[in-house]
Design a protein around this motif. Sequence first.
Motif, short mmCIF file in Angstrom:
data_model
loop_
_atom_site.label_atom_id
_atom_site.label_comp_id
_atom_site.label_asym_id
_atom_site.label_seq_id
_atom_site.Cartn_x
_atom_site.Cartn_y
_atom_site.Cartn_z
N HIS A 164 0.81 -1.22 0.00
CA HIS A 164 0.00 0.00 0.00
C HIS A 164 0.84 1.27 0.00
CE1 HIS A 164 -3.41 -2.60 0.34
NE2 HIS A 164 -2.70 -3.27 1.23
N CYS A 174 -7.25 0.59 -5.21
CA CYS A 174 -6.76 -0.61 -4.54
C CYS A 174 -7.89 -1.19 -3.68
CB CYS A 174 -5.57 -0.21 -3.68
SG CYS A 174 -4.94 -1.49 -2.60
N CYS A 176 -7.85 -1.66 -0.69
CA CYS A 176 -7.90 -0.95 0.59
C CYS A 176 -8.70 0.35 0.49
CB CYS A 176 -6.49 -0.65 1.09
SG CYS A 176 -5.69 0.73 0.25
N CYS A 181 -2.00 2.24 -5.12
CA CYS A 181 -1.15 1.39 -4.28
C CYS A 181 -0.35 0.39 -5.13
CB CYS A 181 -1.99 0.59 -3.29
SG CYS A 181 -2.78 1.58 -2.05
ZN LIG Z 1 -3.98 -0.15 -0.97
#
Ligand SMILES: [Zn+2]
Length: 317
Positions: A164, A174, A176, A181
């Motif tokens: 990340h 991403c 996340c 990332c």
């Molecule tokens: Zn990420």
Amino acid sequence: MKKYSIGIDLGGTKILIALIDRESGKVLEYVKKKTKKEKGSKKITKKMIEGIEELLEGKNLDEISSVGVGAAGQTDRKNGIIIAAANLDCYNLNIKEILSEHFNIPVFLGNDVEIAAIGEQKFGAGKDCDDFVCIFVGTGVGSAIVKEGKVILGATGTAGEIGHIIVDLNGRQCACGAHGCLEAYASRSAIEHRIEGALKKGRTSCILDYLEPGKSITSSMIQKSIERDDELVLQYVTEASEYLSGGIASIINFINPELVILGGGLIDAVDYFYEKTIKKAKAKSLPVPAEKIRFKKAALGDFSGVIGAGFLEDRVL
Ligand SMILES: [Zn+2]
């Protein structure tokens, strides 16, 4: 010292449970349980208990020093709680309490990359080295930093999230939630998405010879296509190695390790990817840290995690 321990690698698609010889670090026996379809705390706990019971059948419990668990997710190591393992759909699972009450053996918890780094440090590619970074490329990109022989955990126990670090400010989204990332560019999944996208747009590739409908692209399919000089696969693997090498160069500049260990399915199977990545990572690093840096492939394969988990009990928190 008790002779054996149990190491458990709790991953997104499988649980590997192994009996470890604490002197040689060898995996004496192991049980593998798939977790692809059955997720959630209850099902995962049940599978782990079943697996441990299978492994312990006929064994003398007095010879087992501990059970070490490494989970793919965020963990509270002190209290033995899996805080969040999204791929397993497990949240706030007190695995230490459950397993130690069931088996009456001490239980230790860490995360999946941490245990793999401990395994490589004790018996694998990091054996001769106290300062290194382990980077694993698979579905995501994970890493662990070993400094003066200890895995650096960070203030919230989440240090090492190389996947990340942001490599493109306005880049791809991403898993996340952030944009740009590294793992959205350099993981096996990222390469898969790129290849699939290109095929949908009508480009052709010999990877189609291996790809069955509904099945996903594997590292070995990528390797076979590269062996046939497939233009499309080479393009996206090269692109991924371009990003990964940039990420690794940043880590080399920032941490100044002696050694970078690379592992995971894509690294194991695709030599072109490994060689290209390390060559470029060295070239992109600052001259002084680049001069000393060494690269190695992880040496314990699928077992690095269970072996490391078998030694979690020695870790000082
Ligand atoms: Zn990420």
